[in-house]
Motif scaffolding. Sequence first.
Motif, short mmCIF file in Angstrom:
data_model
loop_
_atom_site.label_atom_id
_atom_site.label_comp_id
_atom_site.label_asym_id
_atom_site.label_seq_id
_atom_site.Cartn_x
_atom_site.Cartn_y
_atom_site.Cartn_z
N GLN A 100 12.50 57.93 -84.70
CA GLN A 100 11.89 57.30 -85.87
C GLN A 100 10.60 57.98 -86.31
OE1 GLN A 100 12.32 53.18 -84.78
NE2 GLN A 100 14.45 53.20 -85.45
N THR A 101 10.10 58.90 -85.48
CA THR A 101 8.91 59.68 -85.86
C THR A 101 9.25 60.77 -86.89
OG1 THR A 101 7.78 59.18 -83.81
CG2 THR A 101 7.17 61.24 -84.84
N LYS A 102 10.54 61.06 -87.03
CA LYS A 102 10.96 62.11 -87.99
C LYS A 102 11.05 61.49 -89.38
CE LYS A 102 14.78 64.80 -87.84
NZ LYS A 102 15.98 65.48 -87.33
N ASP A 103 9.89 61.01 -89.91
CA ASP A 103 9.96 60.31 -91.20
C ASP A 103 8.79 60.73 -92.10
OD1 ASP A 103 7.73 59.05 -90.13
OD2 ASP A 103 8.52 57.02 -90.30
N TRP A 104 8.78 60.18 -93.32
CA TRP A 104 7.75 60.54 -94.30
C TRP A 104 6.35 60.27 -93.78
CZ3 TRP A 104 8.76 63.50 -98.23
CH2 TRP A 104 9.97 63.42 -98.93
N ALA A 105 6.17 59.11 -93.14
CA ALA A 105 4.81 58.71 -92.73
C ALA A 105 4.24 59.70 -91.72
CB ALA A 105 4.84 57.30 -92.14
N HIS A 106 5.07 60.11 -90.75
CA HIS A 106 4.56 61.05 -89.75
C HIS A 106 4.45 62.47 -90.31
CE1 HIS A 106 5.69 57.59 -87.22
NE2 HIS A 106 4.57 57.92 -86.61
N LEU A 107 5.30 62.79 -91.28
CA LEU A 107 5.14 64.09 -91.95
C LEU A 107 3.76 64.14 -92.62
CD1 LEU A 107 6.39 66.82 -92.90
CD2 LEU A 107 7.08 65.59 -94.98
N ALA A 108 3.42 63.07 -93.31
CA ALA A 108 2.10 63.01 -93.98
C ALA A 108 0.98 63.12 -92.95
CB ALA A 108 1.99 61.71 -94.78
N GLN A 109 1.17 62.45 -91.82
CA GLN A 109 0.13 62.49 -90.77
C GLN A 109 -0.05 63.92 -90.24
OE1 GLN A 109 0.85 59.62 -87.62
NE2 GLN A 109 -0.98 60.29 -86.50
N VAL A 110 1.06 64.61 -90.04
CA VAL A 110 0.96 66.00 -89.54
C VAL A 110 0.26 66.88 -90.57
CG1 VAL A 110 2.25 68.05 -88.81
CG2 VAL A 110 3.02 65.78 -88.09
N ILE A 111 0.64 66.72 -91.83
CA ILE A 111 0.05 67.58 -92.86
C ILE A 111 -1.45 67.29 -93.02
CG2 ILE A 111 0.05 68.00 -95.36
CD1 ILE A 111 3.14 67.87 -95.16
N ASP A 112 -1.81 66.02 -93.04
CA ASP A 112 -3.25 65.69 -93.14
C ASP A 112 -4.03 66.28 -91.97
OD1 ASP A 112 -2.89 64.33 -95.50
OD2 ASP A 112 -2.82 62.34 -94.57
N PHE A 113 -3.43 66.21 -90.79
CA PHE A 113 -4.08 66.77 -89.60
C PHE A 113 -4.27 68.29 -89.75
CE2 PHE A 113 -3.30 68.90 -85.46
CZ PHE A 113 -4.42 68.46 -84.76
N LEU A 114 -3.22 68.97 -90.20
CA LEU A 114 -3.30 70.44 -90.32
C LEU A 114 -4.32 70.84 -91.38
CD1 LEU A 114 0.50 71.34 -90.02
CD2 LEU A 114 -1.25 71.47 -88.24
N LEU A 115 -4.37 70.07 -92.47
CA LEU A 115 -5.37 70.37 -93.52
C LEU A 115 -6.78 70.16 -92.97
CD1 LEU A 115 -3.62 68.80 -96.63
CD2 LEU A 115 -3.94 71.24 -96.14
N ALA A 116 -6.95 69.06 -92.23
CA ALA A 116 -8.28 68.79 -91.66
C ALA A 116 -8.68 69.87 -90.65
CB ALA A 116 -8.27 67.40 -90.98
#
Length: 372
Positions: A78-94
């Motif tokens: 269930q981690t393979k979803d939009w919400a966690h994708l956004a979390q990964v991207i925000d983390f990488l940008l930060a």
Amino acid sequence: MSDTKTIKVALAGRSYDVRVGPGLLGRLGVECAGLLRKATIPVITDANVAALYRDRVDTALAVVGKQARWLVLPAGEQTKDWAHLAQVIDFLLAEGVDRGDHIVALGGGVIGDLTGFAASVLKRGCGFVQVPTTLLAQVDSSVGGKTAINVPMGKNLVGAFHQPALVLADTDVLGTLPPRELRAGYAEVVKYGLIDDPDFFAWCEANGPALLAGDEGARIEAVSRSVAAKARVVAQDERETTGTRALLNLGHTFGHALEAETGYSSALLHGEGVAIGMVLAARYSVRRGLMQLAEADRIAAHFKACAMRAEVKDLGLSCDGRRLADHMLHDKKMDAGTLPFLLMRGIGHTFLAKDVAIDDVAAFLDDELARP
Ligand SMILES: NC(=O)c1ccc[n+]([C@@H]2O[C@H](COP(=O)([O-])OP(=O)(O)OC[C@H]3O[C@@H](n4cnc5c(N)ncnc54)[C@H](O)[C@@H]3O)[C@@H](O)[C@H]2O)c1
Ligand SMILES: O=C(O)C(=O)C[C@@H](O)[C@H](O)[C@H](O)COP(=O)(O)O
Ligand SMILES: [Zn+2]
């Protein structure tokens, strides 16, 4: 190191090595040194893997003067979803990741697919290294560049082809994998035999139980033979356009429908769905007069000998065949209203059939669900 095997995935301009063997996690920094430009390295993982291997990775990166920056996500499909994708991207940008940087995906297929997809869209694409820690990820998902998340409509429906720069498969880490996860990954090993290598299927029959019981040599051989098989297919048809790569989908049209029906939950792991799906593909091939019943029985018998579920009726579903067939209409192989299916003329003789009627599949599934 002499006990590391290297398999090349040969792709014009994007070739990379898959390194397989014991101890690779402890050499992560050294193995990746040429790819790591900055002092801090983003590492995406899940909570189970972090608990087991975070210290080892920190130490391995410190050897080359690097520091891991961790994002630890919940474990599970269930981690393979939009919400966690956004979390990964925000983390990488930060973290200030640039296009020329490489991030690390440390974990099973869930982390690999999610992180790879994030890497494919971050600033229109940054680099990534796959460090697969499940049998499934080592033999299949870390190789070949398919990345994706699931959406309510279906499995892997949003994704990209984005190849890693390097894959490091440390076979030692399979020692901590729960037996159920090991068996699920083993289904994708057997798949390579069923697709086009009857000798490898026979090897699985002879060695699968030992592999699952912990035989290190059998694990290394299974991972390296599987990776070599996948690398050959991906080199021929990277983006699944000619039908060759579609062979890797054997059992998946059925399996993904079962995963959808069970809500992408722990009731049915991906590899478990693939095992049952391959038995269904074989039996449906028998029904169409393509394959001998004894061969389909041999496949089911092998999974059962490995203490794996092989029968759709074992899932205790309350749906009918039509409902499962309806899930299949979201399959990415759909082509102008028809669904190409992976069928078999025998063990090691899989082909893509384009004349399968979905109504016939639904009727077949009704029979399978009602099996005594
Ligand atoms: N991209 C591809 O080509 C491809 C191929 C096959 C499957 N997949 C995808 O992969 C996913 C399934 O991957 P998976 O089976 O690796 O599942 P997963 O990533 O959920 O990992 C399985 C479980 O094992 C745990 N784990 C991982 N490594 C461990 C270790 N060394 N020791 C102890 N526990 C460990 C995880 O925390 C998790 O709970 C599915 O989403 C499937 O669609 C993708
Ligand atoms: O790499 C491939 O190609 C595969 O089909 C490997 C499969 O084991 C894997 O589950 C893949 O993610 C399924 O692909 P999909 O296109 O059906 O989502
Ligand atoms: Zn799969």
